[in-house]
Design an enzyme around this catalytic site. Sequence first.
Site, PDB file in Angstrom:
ATOM      1  N   HIS A 115       0.803  -1.223   0.000  1.00  0.00           N
ATOM      2  CA  HIS A 115       0.000   0.000   0.000  1.00  0.00           C
ATOM      3  C   HIS A 115       0.835   1.273   0.000  1.00  0.00           C
ATOM      4  O   HIS A 115       0.324   2.345  -0.332  1.00  0.00           O
ATOM      5  CB  HIS A 115      -0.974   0.005   1.182  1.00  0.00           C
ATOM      6  N   HIS A 180       4.554   8.603  12.500  1.00  0.00           N
ATOM      7  CA  HIS A 180       3.565   7.593  12.886  1.00  0.00           C
ATOM      8  C   HIS A 180       4.308   6.386  13.439  1.00  0.00           C
ATOM      9  O   HIS A 180       5.473   6.159  13.119  1.00  0.00           O
ATOM     10  CB  HIS A 180       2.641   7.213  11.724  1.00  0.00           C
TER      11      HIS A 180
END
Length: 314
Positions: A115, A180
Amino acid sequence: MPIKLICVSHTPLLDFASPPPAIEASARATFQKLADQVKAYNPTLIISFGPDHFNGFFYDLMPTFCVGVRAQAAGDWNYGPAPLNVPEDQALGLIEHCLDHGIDLSYSYRMQADHGFTQPLDLLCEGQLDRYPVIPVFINGAAAPMPRIKRVIELGKVIGEYLKTLDERILIIGSGGLSHDPPTPQIQTAPVEVQEFLIAGRNPTPEARKHRQSKVIAVGQRLAEGDLSAALPLNPEWDKDLLQRFKNADFDYLAQMTNDEIRRDGGRGGQEIRAWIAAFAALSAYGEYNSEIHYYEPIQEWIAGMGMMTAEPK
């Protein structure tokens, strides 16, 4: 020939978690605005710099850099499986150019692009992964030891010099980061069975993939509920400073960043900023550039500091 850059954060939770409606609407609207730009620009070649999250690349043979001569979507997070439209001759030309200029990279005739590559292609190319010819360039940003930032900059600049030789309308995509901290296991501390997955977890069963993805979804839910113990907190200050560094082409600063500093300030996923760095370095081969920050928002539900930028030569 014309060249344009788009760098965006990605998040596997885009369709699996819901931020507050206004925040989600703004993020999706910005993606759509950038997709409209891509459609109007109509690139004849995309160079996509991206990471992997142990979906296509594993420790049985972990490259630092890898060019897909042939590639397909890995199928994680419902992107694919489907082939990418890779122009083999140009991919091989890129590889040869890098080898001629001191960048020894790997290449694959069966790259599985996860992804980190496929979500930006889906969002920016009207949901068609093969809409435009694309050369995927993997940069390891998850499996320690990772390439030093100085070398990533060198890679980007050498690829940029190759792009200048092409008679194409080129779009550079950089996908990754910003801050993140997803629950990516580390091989040094993982139990034996998880280590085996990190070494040779290619082509999991649908059940195994769903189980793994459920863990990421659970972390996003905990963060959304205010449980900041689930991961390192997002770091908007670090993210915004990086966006300005990219805007100002501050490669001297970027080259001094260490893996430990990035992990401390940007979390495990912060290492993916290598894709942005390579993308901007490639554009810099064309000289000075103008850039614009289109969006930034720290979105806990998506476990991501979501940023989006464009740039073009002056």
